[in-house]
Design an enzyme around this catalytic site. Structure first.
Site, PDB file in Angstrom:
ATOM      1  CG  ASP A   1      -0.310   0.117   2.540  1.00  0.00           C
ATOM      2  OD1 ASP A   1       0.934   0.235   2.612  1.00  0.00           O
ATOM      3  OD2 ASP A   1      -1.035   0.111   3.550  1.00  0.00           O
TER       4      ASP A   1
ATOM      5  CB  CYS B   1       0.482  -2.807   4.631  1.00  0.00           C
ATOM      6  SG  CYS B   1       0.142  -3.922   6.002  1.00  0.00           S
TER       7      CYS B   1
ATOM      8  CB  THR C   1       1.491  -3.685  10.970  1.00  0.00           C
ATOM      9  OG1 THR C   1       0.318  -4.182  10.318  1.00  0.00           O
ATOM     10  CG2 THR C   1       1.195  -2.423  11.751  1.00  0.00           C
TER      11      THR C   1
ATOM     12  CG  HIS D   1       9.484 -25.861  10.148  1.00  0.00           C
ATOM     13  ND1 HIS D   1       9.605 -25.855  11.509  1.00  0.00           N
ATOM     14  CD2 HIS D   1      10.656 -26.370   9.669  1.00  0.00           C
ATOM     15  CE1 HIS D   1      10.799 -26.342  11.848  1.00  0.00           C
ATOM     16  NE2 HIS D   1      11.454 -26.642  10.741  1.00  0.00           N
TER      17      HIS D   1
ATOM     18  NE  ARG E   1       8.860 -32.205  12.935  1.00  0.00           N
ATOM     19  CZ  ARG E   1      10.135 -31.886  12.734  1.00  0.00           C
ATOM     20  NH1 ARG E   1      10.903 -32.671  11.997  1.00  0.00           N
ATOM     21  NH2 ARG E   1      10.659 -30.798  13.282  1.00  0.00           N
ATOM     22  CG  HIS E   2       8.097 -29.528   8.672  1.00  0.00           C
ATOM     23  ND1 HIS E   2       7.797 -29.089   9.945  1.00  0.00           N
ATOM     24  CD2 HIS E   2       9.408 -29.874   8.709  1.00  0.00           C
ATOM     25  CE1 HIS E   2       8.865 -29.154  10.715  1.00  0.00           C
ATOM     26  NE2 HIS E   2       9.864 -29.626   9.980  1.00  0.00           N
TER      27      HIS E   2
END
Length: 149
Positions: free
Chosen positions: A12, A69, A71, A102, A136-137
């Site tokens: 943005d 943006c 945050t 992961h 496993r991920h």
């Protein structure tokens, strides 16, 4: 690392300067940068920019995406509404590496009011240089994908 070296960037109005610095950084590393973000500081809405970038990744047009943006949170939320997108907001390199290793994240979100340029570039490099570990991920990523269905 992804074999598709085409990456979409968007933001943005709050993150134009950082997005442009990241674009230059990536271009110097031979990434094909598709910058679809605004170029003026006129107020704009982060959801439309997050969605537009996410659709480029989900369609396969771009292998990965980076969105920004103030945050990093709002634009990440919008991107994650697009089926097939796994986007995480990161303010440190460890998290950026882990969301790839992961969670098989295909998009990274950054907060231009949270991280400075130097840290942002380190986070971007950690994200791009990490590879999904599978195992496993993969089971857990599959579970996330099932939620979309």
């Amino acid at each position: 690392m992804t074999t598709n070296k085409r990456i979409v960037l968007s933001s943005d109005h709050a993150a134009i300067a950082l997005r442009q610095a990241i674009a230059a950084h990536l271009a110097a590393q031979d990434w094909e940068v598709v910058d679809i973000g605004p170029v003026t500081a006129e107020s704009t809405h982060y959801p439309k920019h997050g969605e537009a970038a996410a659709r480029r990744v989900a369609s396969g047009d771009c292998g990965l995406g980076i969105i920004l943006c103030g945050t990093g949170q709002g634009i990440m939320m919008a991107a994650n509404k697009v089926k097939g997108i796994r986007c995480g907001v990161c303010s440190d390199s460890f998290s950026a590496r882990m969301i790839r290793q992961h969670n098989d994240a295909n998009m990274l979100s950054l907060g231009a009011r949270v991280v400075g340029e130097g840290l942002a570039l380190d986070i971007v490099d950690a994200f791009l240089n990490a590879e999904f570990e599978g195992g496993r991920h993969a089971t857990r990523v599959d579970m996330i994908t099932e939620i979309e269905a």
